[in-house]
Enzyme design. Structure first.
Site, PDB file in Angstrom:
ATOM      1  CG  ASP A   1      -0.190  -0.143   2.526  1.00 52.26           C
ATOM      2  OD1 ASP A   1       0.475   0.831   2.929  1.00 52.26           O
ATOM      3  OD2 ASP A   1      -0.240  -1.219   3.154  1.00 52.26           O
TER       4      ASP A   1
ATOM      5  CD  GLU B   1      18.753 -22.107 -17.801  1.00 50.63           C
ATOM      6  OE1 GLU B   1      17.533 -22.034 -18.007  1.00 50.63           O
ATOM      7  OE2 GLU B   1      19.244 -22.761 -16.855  1.00 50.63           O
TER       8      GLU B   1
END
Ligand code: DGJ
Length: 744
Positions: A539, A619
């Site tokens: 928030d 990777e």
């Protein structure tokens, strides 16, 4: 006489108070009987808007006593600025109180207003701040002297941000005690329009899905009773006209700067006025005020956009990143971090951490974050919380030594904490069982087998702070991840007298804010990341202290696309903690390419959450390239204007979003393929926000596009190389692309 001061205008003759931002206006009217009415919030407008008011005599809508025979004056039918229970307004109230004699209700009337330069601040609560920006404050006093209550409505006006903030301060100005039962931050009445409520709902590991519901003649109630803002509903909502889309139509965003229980009530009344009331949750909130005492509501930020949801989000993004977040990290690129949680859980040694750190450093990672499990007897999640002493046996060294070793690899060092919690199996609990929230004689509800410390008590906050900062001092932490892993129950505190138990949850949130303020004061360079089981306390209130918040415990790239999509409506990308994790994903078992995971994490803070020793050599080569890409596009990713190109809740084919430099000079289009099908139809992604009439070059392919055509017809979905044949084919499920467009 007309007293005029931009951007707030009090017109004594008209009895209007008008707030102007660059593109919007907001107006109140001191109506008959001194009722404070709300006449307008929308695109910039001038003059007295009280022509919108209807004074028809309506059956069963009561009248103020002093209206006498003027039966068209009713708080039940007029648009009210701060509606209160007891005034004859039977719609959802913003304010309700019980008097000392037990009667409920009061009748607030306008008393005065004052315009002040700058932006007000609220003691102990987060606010949108001005920071050199021109801002003005309006304070409007309402009162019911007979009931002994005075309400100061606070407004902050930020013209260039197109933001208006609201809050209210309630004061007992009488001689007896009063009990607040509801004290919302704001209420908004719209006399016309068909509005939808957009709200952002979810669950742990599935936060902020987008809900859009028509506001009709019944109350829609969303909120949290969990003591935190919660995974289940966000304290951010949008009222959108039924026809509003990303680029067209009116919408109003309401963002509450509060990290505790909240509610938003939206409804349409019998005569077509739509009301939205938002603020602190009134359940478990019985807030007594003795004569002379006051209660301050949290702040609510309002944004109006007449040009759709994208503009609304962009205004909130700017507000949050520049006028809510603070500190030196506000506009600095954050270090690319690696967090060990998904790699090790609590099952690690110092050696394993150093091994993870070494490879991470070699591949370009800039900070190592040690997550849960480094303290007390914490080897699983049943013990140890509350004992903030380093487990040197597990680490094989002190925290200072571990941090030094990591720094010697060229990385920064960060640490995880969960200060608000305690396990029964901890020395802290054994010594201070009364510090945990618990109702005498009732077995407490457990969550993750832990209890909540009573952060409404300053001495509890101080003791935890004292112990945690000893460790942070020792390792000179560059970063802290502050977690909170359960909902609050058993709200009882031995130190608050019976009547005041209803204050605890609010005082608890203030205690959490104070804890974070003390951390930032002691470590001014600290990068603080909020977390509550992922995004359970995501928030704007938290973002006043934390520059970023871990967006979700779900790190699956495809689920994250949806979670970050929903979060983006009210929060900037740079605040969303997002990491590349291992596959198959721990939550979903889904396998996505490393590149896709990186593209999705770049729509957030960007980091890693896996042991890079365990990925393939192929990777491993991608990781430094990903970090370079992030650094190259960082400014665009975190400061560019953000556009959602597809509705991820509806479109299950592809997710696309883009960032555009504010001057339109470059843009980055991001596409993730959600689904693939044989012999697939041609797909296009419509761009947004490019400079109309300009041409843009795709940096990689050299292809030149007309901006208008890209925005109307769309960018063709990129093709990929066939694995065996020398042809290009449609992409696979979960492939992802980043297309960098430069204006020429
Ligand atoms: C919940 C957080 O969201 C995770 O990232 C991790 O920090 C765990 N808590 C640790 O207990």
């Amino acid at each position: 006489m007309r007293v005029r001061r931009m951007p707030i205008i009090y017109n004594e003759q008209e009895k209007t108070i008008t707030l102007h931002t660059r593109n919007t206006s907001y107006q109140m009217k001191i109506g008959p009987c001194d009722l404070l009415l709300h006449t307008y919030y929308g695109p910039k407008a001038q003059g007295d808007m009280s022509w919108c008011l209807s004074f028809r005599d309506r059956g069963f809508s009561g009248n103020p006593y002093d209206a006498k025979l003027l039966r068209g004056i009713s708080a039940d039918t007029l648009p009210m600025e701060y509606p209160c229970e007891g005034s004859g307004d039977f719609r959802a109230p913003a304010f309700s109180m019980r008097r000392a004699n037990g009667a409920v209700g009061c009748d607030l009337r306008y008393v005065s207003c004052e315009i002040k330069p700058g932006k007000y601040a609220l003691d102990g609560l987060p606010t949108v701040y001005a920071d050199g920006e021109e801002a003005e404050t309006l304070e409007v006093t309402l009162a019911d002297e007979a009931a002994g209550v005075r309400v100061l409505l606070q407004y902050g006006v930020f013209p260039s941000l197109d933001v208006i903030t609201r809050a209210a301060r309630i004061e007992n100005c009488g001689e007896g005690s009063i009990l607040l039962q509801a004290a919302a931050s704001a209420s908004l009445d719209f006399v016309s329009g068909d509005w939808d409520l957009m709200h952002f709902y979810g669950r742990h590991a599935g936060e902020r899905a987008v809900g859009r519901t028509a506001i009709e003649q019944r109350e829609l109630l969303i909120g949290s009773r969990r003591g935190t803002s919660s995974h289940q509903q966000s304290p951010f909502v949008i009222l959108a006209d039924r026809e509003t889309t990303e680029l067209h139509g009116p919408c109003v965003g309401m963002s509450l700067l509060y990290s505790g229980s909240f509610s938003c009530n939206a409804s349409r009344d019998q005569f077509g006025t739509t009301r939205a009331v938002m603020g602190i949750q009134s359940e478990h909130f019985d807030y007594p005020l003795e004569p002379g005492e006051a209660f301050q509501t949290p702040e609510l930020a309002l944004v109006y956009s007449g040009e759709g949801l994208a503009r609304l989000s962009q205004r909130f993004h700017r507000m949050v990143s520049q006028h809510v977040c603070r500190g030196p990290w506000k506009n600095r690129r954050r270090p690319v971090l690696l967090n060990n949680w998904e790699a090790t859980d609590m099952d690690f040694t110092g050696e394993r951490i150093l091994n993870i750190a070494k490879t991470a450093a070699e591949l370009g990672v800039e900070m190592l974050v040690l997550d849960d499990g480094w303290f007390g007897a914490r080897n699983d999640d049943n013990a140890g919380l509350g004992d903030w002493t380093v487990n040197t046996e597990k680490l094989g060294c002190t925290m200072g030594e571990l941090a030094d070793k990591i720094r010697s690899m060229g990385m920064k060092f960060g640490l995880w904490i969960e200060p608000e919690m305690v396990n029964e199996d901890s020395d802290r609990y054994r010594e201070h069982p009364d510090w945990a929230l618990c109702i005498p004689g009732k077995a407490p509800v457990m969550g993750r087998n832990q209890l909540v410390l009573d952060f409404s008590r300053p001495e509890v906050v101080d003791a935890i702070f004292e112990q945690i900062t000893q460790v942070l001092d020792e390792c000179r932490a560059d970063y802290v991840k502050m977690d909170m892993n359960r909902s609050i129950t058993d709200v009882y505190s031995a130190v608050w007298p019976g009547q005041s138990q209803g204050k605890i949850l609010y005082q608890y949130v203030l205690g959490v804010y104070r804890f974070m303020d003390m951390l930032l004061e002691r470590y001014p360079d600290l990068l603080l990341e909020g977390c509550s089981g992922g995004g359970g306390r995501f928030d704007v209130g938290m973002l006043h202290y934390c520059q970023q918040i871990w967006c979700s415990d779900n790190t699956d790239a495809i689920d994250r696309v949806r979670i970050q999509y929903g979060t983006s409506f009210g929060f900037p990308l740079r605040t969303m903690g997002a990491h590349v994790s291992a596959v198959p994903n721990g939550d979903t078992r889904r396998k996505t390419p490393l590149h896709t995971r990186a593209v999705v994490a770049m729509a957030g803070t960007f980091g890693y959450e896996l042991d890079l020793n365990l990925i393939s050599d192929e990777e491993k080569k991608q990781v430094p390239a990903q970090i370079e890409t992030f650094k190259k596009y960082w400014n665009l990713l975190h400061n560019g204007l953000f556009y959602r190109l597809t509705d991820v809740m509806q479109n299950r084919q592809e997710a696309a979003w883009m960032m555009v430099e504010e001057d339109g000079s470059e843009a980055l289009v991001n596409i993730v393929v959600l689904d693939s099908t044989g012999n697939s139809p041609n797909r296009f992604v419509r761009c947004m926000g490019l400079t109309p009439g300009a041409s843009y070059k795709d940096e990689e392919s050299g292809m030149v596009y007309d901006a208008n055509a890209l925005m109307a017809q769309g960018l063709p979905m990129p093709m990929v190389q066939h694995p065996r044949r020398p042809v290009k084919v449609t992409p696979n499920e979960y492939d992802a692309f980043q297309i960098h467009l430069v204006r020429i």
